[in-house]
Design an enzyme around this catalytic site. Structure first.
Site, PDB file in Angstrom:
ATOM      1  CG  HIS A 197     -90.545 -31.674 -26.796  1.00 34.58           C
ATOM      2  ND1 HIS A 197     -89.715 -31.836 -27.044  1.00 34.58           N
ATOM      3  CD2 HIS A 197     -91.507 -32.172 -26.997  1.00 34.58           C
ATOM      4  CE1 HIS A 197     -89.982 -32.233 -28.864  1.00 34.58           C
ATOM      5  NE2 HIS A 197     -92.098 -32.238 -28.642  1.00 34.58           N
ATOM      6  CG  ASP A 241     -94.539 -33.679 -29.481  1.00 29.30           C
ATOM      7  OD1 ASP A 241     -93.904 -33.255 -30.250  1.00 29.30           O
ATOM      8  OD2 ASP A 241     -93.545 -34.366 -28.684  1.00 29.30           O
ATOM      9  CE1 TYR A 281    -109.671 -46.822 -17.653  1.00 30.90           C
ATOM     10  CE2 TYR A 281    -109.562 -48.801 -17.515  1.00 30.90           C
ATOM     11  CZ  TYR A 281    -110.120 -47.613 -17.974  1.00 30.90           C
ATOM     12  OH  TYR A 281    -111.369 -47.804 -17.280  1.00 30.90           O
TER      13      TYR A 281
END
Length: 150
Positions: free
Chosen positions: A22, A69, A118
């Site tokens: 999670h 989530d 990035y």
């Protein structure tokens, strides 16, 4: 082949998705993203591939087994177009549609500036490079939870 598992999900990708917990982040990148070098810095430490698939196809397959989530605003993010952060190219519209379909409701992705993307990618659990050739086909998905059965 496995019953109930999208055949576009190979063994290495399934392993990574199963191993994630999670809140762990998964990067799904286009063919121009520096996937190999970024993947070396991730938790998994090696590049995964879903060749010959668009970003939308790959993410639809991933979301067939991985929940997003529900506790955070950055459950899904897209790399912003440089100089045009509000522009949503067709590749990002397709991925948004896959997310909305998996969630059963509209749930907009957040925009992430290129260099911030990035940095987030290097801190992610894993990077999957797709066959997506359109620019800005780079996304971050945050793994959610599967609730207990009633």
């Amino acid at each position: 082949m496995l019953k109930g598992i999208d055949p576009r999900l190979g063994a290495d990708v399934l392993y990574a998705l199963r191993a994630m917990g999670h809140g762990d982040a998964l990067v799904v990148a286009d063919t121009n993203f520096p996937s190999d070098s970024v993947a070396r810095a991730t938790v998994l430490g090696r590049l995964l591939r879903m060749d010959n698939l668009t970003a939308g196809e790959a993410i639809a397959a991933i979301l067939s087994v991985m929940p997003l989530d529900t506790f955070v605003d950055d459950f899904a993010g897209r790399m912003e177009v440089v100089g045009e952060p509000r522009t949503i190219p067709p590749v990002q519209e397709e991925v948004q549609a896959a997310i909305d379909a998996a969630e059963g409701r509209p749930r907009p992705m957040i925009g992430i500036e290129r260099f911030d993307f990035y940095d987030r990618a290097r801190r992610s659990y894993a990077v999957i490079q797709t066959g997506e050739r359109r620019f800005y086909g780079c996304f971050v998905l945050r793994k959610g939870v599967i609730p207990p059965e009633a």
